[in-house]
Design a protein around this motif. Structure first.
Motif, PDB file in Angstrom:
ATOM      1  N   ALA A   1       0.854  -1.362  -0.074  1.00 51.10           N
ATOM      2  CA  ALA A   1      -0.061   0.034   0.003  1.00 51.10           C
ATOM      3  C   ALA A   1       0.760   1.427   0.053  1.00 51.10           C
ATOM      4  O   ALA A   1       0.709   2.186  -0.695  1.00 51.10           O
ATOM      5  N   TYR A   2       1.919   1.277   0.902  1.00 50.47           N
ATOM      6  CA  TYR A   2       2.757   2.512   0.770  1.00 50.47           C
ATOM      7  C   TYR A   2       3.455   2.847  -0.403  1.00 50.47           C
ATOM      8  O   TYR A   2       3.497   3.965  -0.960  1.00 50.47           O
ATOM      9  N   GLU A   3       3.779   1.544  -1.268  1.00 53.44           N
ATOM     10  CA  GLU A   3       4.400   1.812  -2.380  1.00 53.44           C
ATOM     11  C   GLU A   3       3.408   2.237  -3.411  1.00 53.44           C
ATOM     12  O   GLU A   3       3.922   3.213  -4.395  1.00 53.44           O
ATOM     13  N   MET A   4       2.277   1.725  -3.330  1.00 57.99           N
ATOM     14  CA  MET A   4       1.248   2.395  -4.359  1.00 57.99           C
ATOM     15  C   MET A   4       0.800   3.434  -4.144  1.00 57.99           C
ATOM     16  O   MET A   4       0.458   4.399  -4.961  1.00 57.99           O
ATOM     17  N   LEU A   5       0.797   4.132  -2.760  1.00 56.67           N
ATOM     18  CA  LEU A   5       0.460   5.556  -2.474  1.00 56.67           C
ATOM     19  C   LEU A   5       1.725   6.259  -3.084  1.00 56.67           C
ATOM     20  O   LEU A   5       1.438   7.314  -3.750  1.00 56.67           O
ATOM     21  N   VAL A   6       2.885   5.858  -2.896  1.00 53.72           N
ATOM     22  CA  VAL A   6       4.142   6.657  -3.380  1.00 53.72           C
ATOM     23  C   VAL A   6       4.010   6.720  -4.879  1.00 53.72           C
ATOM     24  O   VAL A   6       4.223   8.000  -5.566  1.00 53.72           O
ATOM     25  N   ASP A   7       3.677   5.941  -5.657  1.00 55.81           N
ATOM     26  CA  ASP A   7       3.801   5.693  -6.986  1.00 55.81           C
ATOM     27  C   ASP A   7       2.401   6.215  -7.725  1.00 55.81           C
ATOM     28  O   ASP A   7       2.551   6.591  -8.882  1.00 55.81           O
ATOM     29  N   GLY A   8       1.552   6.480  -6.894  1.00 54.38           N
ATOM     30  CA  GLY A   8       0.410   7.203  -7.209  1.00 54.38           C
ATOM     31  C   GLY A   8      -0.927   6.464  -7.932  1.00 54.38           C
ATOM     32  O   GLY A   8      -1.723   6.898  -8.695  1.00 54.38           O
ATOM     33  N   TYR A   9      -0.824   5.147  -7.281  1.00 57.24           N
ATOM     34  CA  TYR A   9      -1.679   4.266  -7.962  1.00 57.24           C
ATOM     35  C   TYR A   9      -3.088   4.335  -6.821  1.00 57.24           C
ATOM     36  O   TYR A   9      -4.217   4.067  -7.126  1.00 57.24           O
ATOM     37  N   LEU A  10      -2.739   4.421  -5.561  1.00 55.51           N
ATOM     38  CA  LEU A  10      -3.534   4.200  -4.509  1.00 55.51           C
ATOM     39  C   LEU A  10      -3.954   5.396  -3.784  1.00 55.51           C
ATOM     40  O   LEU A  10      -3.104   6.569  -3.756  1.00 55.51           O
ATOM     41  N   ASP A  11      -5.351   5.710  -3.908  1.00 52.60           N
ATOM     42  CA  ASP A  11      -5.735   7.037  -3.421  1.00 52.60           C
ATOM     43  C   ASP A  11      -5.823   7.032  -1.828  1.00 52.60           C
ATOM     44  O   ASP A  11      -5.321   8.227  -1.205  1.00 52.60           O
ATOM     45  N   ALA A  12      -5.950   6.211  -1.063  1.00 50.85           N
ATOM     46  CA  ALA A  12      -6.307   6.247   0.433  1.00 50.85           C
ATOM     47  C   ALA A  12      -5.797   4.885   1.033  1.00 50.85           C
ATOM     48  O   ALA A  12      -6.416   3.854   0.465  1.00 50.85           O
ATOM     49  N   ASP A  13      -5.519   4.911   2.110  1.00 52.29           N
ATOM     50  CA  ASP A  13      -5.394   3.547   2.877  1.00 52.29           C
ATOM     51  C   ASP A  13      -5.744   3.775   4.435  1.00 52.29           C
ATOM     52  O   ASP A  13      -5.210   4.540   5.207  1.00 52.29           O
ATOM     53  N   GLY A  14      -6.455   2.997   4.984  1.00 50.42           N
ATOM     54  CA  GLY A  14      -6.826   3.107   6.511  1.00 50.42           C
ATOM     55  C   GLY A  14      -5.783   1.991   7.126  1.00 50.42           C
ATOM     56  O   GLY A  14      -5.471   0.809   6.645  1.00 50.42           O
ATOM     57  N   VAL A  15      -5.000   2.736   8.180  1.00 47.52           N
ATOM     58  CA  VAL A  15      -3.826   2.168   8.799  1.00 47.52           C
ATOM     59  C   VAL A  15      -4.061   1.638  10.138  1.00 47.52           C
ATOM     60  O   VAL A  15      -4.566   2.302  10.907  1.00 47.52           O
ATOM     61  N   GLN A  16      -3.733   0.388  10.479  1.00 52.83           N
ATOM     62  CA  GLN A  16      -3.735  -0.039  11.657  1.00 52.83           C
ATOM     63  C   GLN A  16      -2.579   0.250  12.399  1.00 52.83           C
ATOM     64  O   GLN A  16      -1.457  -0.007  11.822  1.00 52.83           O
ATOM     65  N   ASP A  17      -2.484   0.732  13.638  1.00 53.75           N
ATOM     66  CA  ASP A  17      -1.386   1.012  14.330  1.00 53.75           C
ATOM     67  C   ASP A  17      -0.613  -0.164  14.972  1.00 53.75           C
ATOM     68  O   ASP A  17      -0.924  -0.461  16.196  1.00 53.75           O
ATOM     69  N   LEU A  18      -0.151  -1.095  14.121  1.00 56.78           N
ATOM     70  CA  LEU A  18       0.409  -2.389  14.829  1.00 56.78           C
ATOM     71  C   LEU A  18       1.373  -2.430  15.939  1.00 56.78           C
ATOM     72  O   LEU A  18       1.176  -3.252  16.739  1.00 56.78           O
ATOM     73  N   ARG A  19       2.132  -1.376  16.078  1.00 60.00           N
ATOM     74  CA  ARG A  19       2.915  -1.402  17.063  1.00 60.00           C
ATOM     75  C   ARG A  19       2.218  -0.769  18.643  1.00 60.00           C
ATOM     76  O   ARG A  19       2.276  -1.490  19.425  1.00 60.00           O
ATOM     77  N   PHE A  20       1.324   0.019  18.109  1.00 57.20           N
ATOM     78  CA  PHE A  20       0.190   0.331  19.392  1.00 57.20           C
ATOM     79  C   PHE A  20      -0.485  -1.051  19.762  1.00 57.20           C
ATOM     80  O   PHE A  20      -0.358  -1.224  21.043  1.00 57.20           O
ATOM     81  N   GLU A  21      -1.083  -1.820  19.048  1.00 56.57           N
ATOM     82  CA  GLU A  21      -1.728  -2.824  19.403  1.00 56.57           C
ATOM     83  C   GLU A  21      -1.039  -3.875  19.988  1.00 56.57           C
ATOM     84  O   GLU A  21      -1.291  -4.547  20.951  1.00 56.57           O
ATOM     85  N   SER A  22       0.306  -4.263  19.606  1.00 53.72           N
ATOM     86  CA  SER A  22       1.369  -5.021  20.223  1.00 53.72           C
ATOM     87  C   SER A  22       1.726  -4.663  21.422  1.00 53.72           C
ATOM     88  O   SER A  22       1.722  -5.499  22.434  1.00 53.72           O
ATOM     89  N   GLU A  23       2.035  -3.322  21.594  1.00 48.46           N
ATOM     90  CA  GLU A  23       2.433  -2.975  22.942  1.00 48.46           C
ATOM     91  C   GLU A  23       1.191  -3.231  23.894  1.00 48.46           C
ATOM     92  O   GLU A  23       1.653  -3.532  24.970  1.00 48.46           O
ATOM     93  N   ALA A  24       0.257  -2.594  23.531  1.00 47.57           N
ATOM     94  CA  ALA A  24      -0.918  -2.711  24.363  1.00 47.57           C
ATOM     95  C   ALA A  24      -1.402  -4.241  24.889  1.00 47.57           C
ATOM     96  O   ALA A  24      -1.744  -4.511  25.885  1.00 47.57           O
ATOM     97  N   ALA A  25      -1.443  -5.117  23.852  1.00 43.12           N
ATOM     98  CA  ALA A  25      -1.635  -6.666  23.899  1.00 43.12           C
ATOM     99  C   ALA A  25      -0.609  -7.044  25.254  1.00 43.12           C
ATOM    100  O   ALA A  25      -1.041  -7.834  26.165  1.00 43.12           O
ATOM    101  N   VAL A  26       0.738  -6.959  25.191  1.00 41.64           N
ATOM    102  CA  VAL A  26       1.743  -7.460  26.047  1.00 41.64           C
ATOM    103  C   VAL A  26       1.331  -6.534  27.524  1.00 41.64           C
ATOM    104  O   VAL A  26       1.559  -7.275  28.470  1.00 41.64           O
ATOM    105  N   ARG A  27       1.208  -5.310  27.423  1.00 39.13           N
ATOM    106  CA  ARG A  27       0.902  -4.667  28.724  1.00 39.13           C
ATOM    107  C   ARG A  27      -0.392  -5.256  29.360  1.00 39.13           C
ATOM    108  O   ARG A  27      -0.270  -5.357  30.720  1.00 39.13           O
ATOM    109  N   ALA A  28      -1.374  -5.534  28.636  1.00 36.84           N
ATOM    110  CA  ALA A  28      -2.511  -6.020  29.021  1.00 36.84           C
ATOM    111  C   ALA A  28      -2.400  -7.226  29.677  1.00 36.84           C
ATOM    112  O   ALA A  28      -2.964  -7.578  30.956  1.00 36.84           O
TER     113      ALA A  28
END
Lengths: 327, 333
Positions: free
Chosen positions: A257-284
């Motif tokens: 998705a990042y490459e397609m955004l940069v190359d101009g093929y993809l208009d928008a992408d919804g991003v999950q913050d996986l780092r946030f989710e992983s940190e939150a999971a271990v902390r929980a």
């Protein structure tokens, strides 16, 4: 003698003699349904680094899409007396017996990225706001569609409907496009079961049935390759600004998705913050182990990255980091 | 040297070779893996192996005749969603009724038997290779399971299953004896008696050994082959009952990846891929080994890829062992 020896060995097997527990470090079990997509691989790696940073050990198990295997793996973790379990379940309902088993053993369990169906078991679920992030993504795409001044025929690629994430993203898409009846008409809803081959077949058929299709949302970035392949075959793989560009949006935030955004093929992408989710999971897991109050649901608000905020949001996009690592 | 060759030959030909390997392997790892020998983990091993044992017993019947049944991985989900459509509390045809469970279980077994009947009839009457026939029925039935669930309820799984049904897989008859263990033991005993003590069992071995010679001797070859596939289908349905009850979900995605384990377990237990040889006891040992292998590798936290590579090597070794046994058997005639 022929029968005594094997029977004796078999009895030894069932005798249930225990080893004295001598684990050098406490262990957290991580049970994923799959490592089939870059998103899961990245999430797994971040979880591993979070666990290791806290001087703990990780016991990994990948179920390859088999809920029964995942149940056996969770039970193995329980038998190994892990201090907590982080599980990315295959099925929102089939995970409930696994939650029950962990509860009975007194082991904290966190559902990663995929919540269970309604249940009275004790757990914490760390999930992305699939509905909200998708609505934001589709809103950007729909504004682009409206600005073009014409009505666009639209398609959505839907994930596996036993996954609540897929349902949230589908609902977010449907509710947002309803706000733009002047600009968008949904003509195809392709069920993919999170399968690339089904995605390719579905998009190809939809393009044959609707050659003027010009608005596509996919519930996961990992199906972008299939969409690109189908659009190229149909002669419709055009960049933003080129005649015949298909307004394209996706969800996850991976490297493709990042490459397609940069190359101009993809208009928008919804991003999950996986780092946030992983940190939150271990902390929980650790907080639950210590008896601290932990909410049943920890929501990752995520964000939308699009052509209008690409430079600003790139540092937060996990797919951009994966891309940078390879360079 | 001669003595060790003779020992190796006896070991290869022995029905207990796999059990000895399994025990030796487990004992070797037990000493270096905390918790592996705990009563909880041993209980896990025995409950995990039950659905695989049921499937492998059914596959044994088919392999003895020289055939193979690849459709079991589609029979499981189809039986599951049919059962779910009858008994699910929210959408089931008999949801909430006292007859829901017996009718659903009956329907699931009927689905399994029906699939076996179709497979067996096509193979016996057309003499097409079992591989092709059961591969195509696997594709068809896998799609049918998803189609049926979507057509009936607009989704691929059914929840809210009755407590009585779940008790088959999760309940206990006595405090320490799971219901599933009793049921599977009875099934395995019935299968063992059939193979070892009945005329049908002798017919199955005869057909697998040499179908033409068996026909000349008056063995009803077609009926025997059909019976083998019906047995396999029934066992797939029984495994579906266990999978569905365990996960409290009837799903079109159950049991899709067990095929290699099923065949490997039967072959490791001494059932020949070439037909004519096999036993429930041997299959039990093969299932035990495969389950222990899975359990120990997972227990040690090996990466999924490592587990797959190890299992691949083990299954290949099982096939090589089977070929070696077949050659040994030929030489000793």
């Amino acid at each position: 003698m022929k029968t005594v020896v094997p029977i004796t060995l078999a009895l030894l097997l069932v005798s249930g003699c225990d080893n004295p527990p001598s684990q050098p470090k406490p262990v957290i079990g991580v049970a994923f349904e799959t490592l089939q997509t870059p998103g899961w691989v990245f999430a797994f790696e971040v979880l591993e680094s979070e666990i290791v940073e806290r001087k703990l050990e990780m016991m990994e198990a990948i179920a390859d899409g088999d809920s029964n295997r995942q149940f056996d793996q969770v039970r193995n973790m329980i038998a190994r007396k892990v201090i907590g379990i982080v599980i990315a379940p295959k099925d929102a309902k089939a995970v409930i017996p696994m939650l029950k088993a962990a509860n009975e053993a007194g082991i904290p369990i966190v559902c990663y990225n995929r919540p269970p169906e309604k249940t009275d078991t004790r757990y914490c679920a760390v999930v992305a706001d699939n509905y909200g992030i998708t609505r934001g993504t589709v809103k950007y795409m729909a504004e682009v569609a409206r600005k073009s001044g014409k009505k666009h025929k639209a398609m959505i690629l839907i994930g596996d409907l036993s996954d609540l994430n897929a349902i949230g993203r589908r609902d977010g898409f449907e509710d947002e496009v309803k706000e733009y009846p002047d600009a968008i008409e949904v003509v195809a809803r392709v069920p993919t079961d999170w399968n690339q081959e089904k995605a390719l077949a579905g998009v190809t058929s939809a393009l044959q049935a609707h050659p003027d299709l010009s608005f596509i949302f996919t519930s996961s970035d990992f199906m972008l390759a299939s969409i690109a392949s189908a659009l190229k075959s149909a002669g419709k793989w055009k960049k933003i600004g080129e005649e015949g560009h298909v307004i394209l949006g996706a969800f996850d935030g991976d490297e493709t998705a990042y490459e397609m955004l940069v190359d101009g093929y993809l208009d928008a992408d919804g991003v999950q913050d996986l780092r946030f989710e992983s940190e939150a999971a271990v902390r929980a897991v650790l907080d639950m182990r210590e008896g601290k109050p932990v909410p049943e649901r920890i929501l990752d608000p995520g964000f939308v990255i699009h052509q209008g905020n690409l430079k600003e949001m790139t540092p937060r996009m996990w797919g951009a980091h994966v891309h940078a690592r390879k360079k | 040297m001669r003595g060790s060759r003779a020992l190796l030959r006896r070991l290869l030909a022995s029905d207990h070779a796999v059990l000895l390997f399994a025990a030796a392997y487990f004992l070797a790892l037990w000493s270096i893996t905390p918790g592996l020998g705990s009563s909880e983990n041993l209980r896990n091993i025995f409950t995990s192996m039950l659905p695989l044992l049921v499937l492998a017993v059914g596959q044994t019947f088919v392999l003895i005749t020289g055939g193979i049944d690849l459709s079991v991985t589609a029979a499981i989900p189809l039986a599951s969603v049919v059962g779910g459509s009858i008994m699910a509390g929210d959408v089931g045809l008999l949801g909430g009724s006292a007859f829901a469970v017996p009718v659903a279980v009956g329907a699931m077994l009927a689905v399994g038997a029906g699939i076996g009947l179709v497979n067996g009839t096509i193979i016996a009457c057309t003499r097409m290779p079992a591989f092709i026939v059961t591969l195509t029925t696997q594709m068809f039935l896998g799609g049918l399971a998803v189609w049926y669930a979507n057509w009936y309820a607009g989704r691929v799984d059914f929840h809210d299953l009755p407590v009585g049904f779940r008790a088959i897989a999760q309940g206990r008859i006595f405090p320490a004896v799971p219901t599933a263990l009793v049921a599977v033991t009875l099934l395995a005993m019935a299968a063992h008696i059939t193979l070892a003590r009945t005329v049908l069992g002798r017919w199955l071995h005869a057909v697998g050994g040499n179908a033409k010679a068996a026909a000349i001797c008056g063995v009803p070859v077609r009926t025997t082959v059909i019976a083998a596939y019906i047995a396999s289908g029934l066992c797939a349905a029984a495994a579906s009952i266990l999978y569905t009850g365990r996960l409290e979900t009837a799903s079109a995605s159950h049991g899709q990846r067990v095929l290699l384990d099923v065949i490997a377990a039967a072959v490791m237990g001494g059932t020949s891929l070439f037909g004519g040889r096999g036993s429930v006891r041997g299959t039990l040992f093969g299932v035990l080994f495969i389950t222990i292998l899975d359990n120990t590798l997972s227990f040690r936290g090996l990466s999924n890829f490592s587990v797959l590579m190890v299992k691949g090597v083990v299954i290949l070794a099982a096939a090589v062992l089977d070929a070696a046994r077949a050659r040994l058997a030929e030489r000793s005639i």
